[in-house]
Design an enzyme around this catalytic site. Sequence first.
Site, PDB file in Angstrom:
ATOM      1  N   GLU A 176      17.579 -46.587 103.854  1.00 21.52           N
ATOM      2  CA  GLU A 176      16.768 -45.901 102.834  1.00 21.52           C
ATOM      3  C   GLU A 176      17.633 -45.058 101.902  1.00 21.52           C
ATOM      4  O   GLU A 176      17.499 -43.828 101.834  1.00 21.52           O
ATOM      5  CB  GLU A 176      15.694 -45.035 103.504  1.00 21.52           C
ATOM      6  N   GLU A 379      11.198 -52.324 108.208  1.00 18.55           N
ATOM      7  CA  GLU A 379      10.447 -51.258 108.882  1.00 18.55           C
ATOM      8  C   GLU A 379       9.007 -51.356 108.414  1.00 18.55           C
ATOM      9  O   GLU A 379       8.751 -51.424 107.210  1.00 18.55           O
ATOM     10  CB  GLU A 379      10.961 -49.859 108.506  1.00 18.55           C
TER      11      GLU A 379
END
Length: 486
Positions: A176, A379
Amino acid sequence: MTQFPKGFLWGGATAANQYEGAWQADGKGESTADHLLGGTFETPRRFVEDATQPGYFPSHDASDGYHHTEEDIKLMAGMGFKLYRLSIAWTRIFPNGDEKEPNRAGLDYYRHVFELCHQYGIEPLVTISHYEMPYHLTKAYGGWGNRKVIDFYVNYATTLFKEFSGLVKYWLTFNEINIGFMLGGYMSLGLPTPDGSSPLLGEQNDAAIQAALQGLHHQFVASAKAVQIGHAIDPNNLIGCMIAGQVTYPLTASPEDVLLAQQTNELNNFYCGDVQVRGAYPDFAKRYWTKHHVVLDIDETDAETLAAGKVDFYTFSYYSSSAETADQSKRESTGNMSFGVKNPYLKYSEWGWSTDPSGLRWYLNEVNSRYQIPMMVVENGLGAVDEKTADGKIYDDYRIDYLKQHLAAMSDALADGVNLIGYTTWGWIDIVSAGTGQMAKRYGFVYVDRNDDQQGDYARTPKKSYYWYKDVIANNGSDLDPDVRY
Ligand code: BG6
């Protein structure tokens, strides 16, 4: 009828600091995550200087994955996993980060993990840095704010590529990468955090934005260097980027809201994707710098490095979507690690995250039309409180329902034509929450007997969703409503 391509990579994901525990085992050094106390939805996690002081530090023991390697890989194999996304703890390999030679015991631990995965036909997908770095690099160098950290990361990544050539072919350079600058810099960027302040929510003033974007620039350069080195060491390596997939809708059809939502999407996603996939900053980034008086220290060779270090595939996390409005009177806080304003059309979890499978279809199409490279959702999942019933089981139909809806959205996106090659659910086993530091926010198919009061013996118990996912993988996603026996 849902459809997934033959050879689709089904699996699940964890991150070292949220799963492994064993924070001082076999020569491991202190990581930035080891300095974060646990929090709750209402109380943010706190950074402390002394990681040995009394208190609950969730990363220190986490789910004790380090001491459950064989059992856990067998559990993944029991569901038929094809792919296991895990991160390597930088501090197991380079305890302080600036050593020249790696810690052999750390490398041996991951070698064992990868060899076991292959025995069960599971391909590892390795995140090189997932929300942590050696604490020493933040103390002695100021974290990613310092250009020198690029060299330390490159040495670390090179060590991994050499050591695990033939065992690992899928890599992600940073988890991320967009979050560090959106949410403040300690967790992703190792930037100093004022005493007692939240490590997540950075102040959104120009100085904080400048510091975070400089750190992010160094990460972009480090990532691009790693991509080139990884390809040179083993041409079979496929190296991807990883973005927090944020979808922002305009709250209303007012042109101001539509424009703001577009700008938010540009900032959240495409700023990072553009640099890592296309190899250059987009015009949008430059406009943003001007607006916030940001002047980046960019080395004259950086542009060449970025252009030469484009990633092979695009991965992202997706949990929920949010909405934006230019009307300041409608702003209110949403959940931890979430943004924007609440969307009246969506339902929200206990932690304030919306459930929006259509947003996943939207995002897959958006990224596909922008970049046309293979994608993985690495995810996705529902963090919820799970209760064991009298029979010792966990009937997590709410989790099955959430995942089912998102798999259906992926199938629709595949029918739209997107090039989606894999899917790893978040927290395939219960692990510590990154945002709040809680064990109570459980995502897993497997329950871990450990609570926020530090009670529990880490025993593993498959939940109902374990058997549901096993059936879904076995039928390659063609039937999301299998007759689950539990
Ligand atoms: C992602 C992170 O942002 O979301 C994970 O990559 C994190 O590390 C996950 O755990 C879920 O967030 P949380 O706060 O519920 O753990």
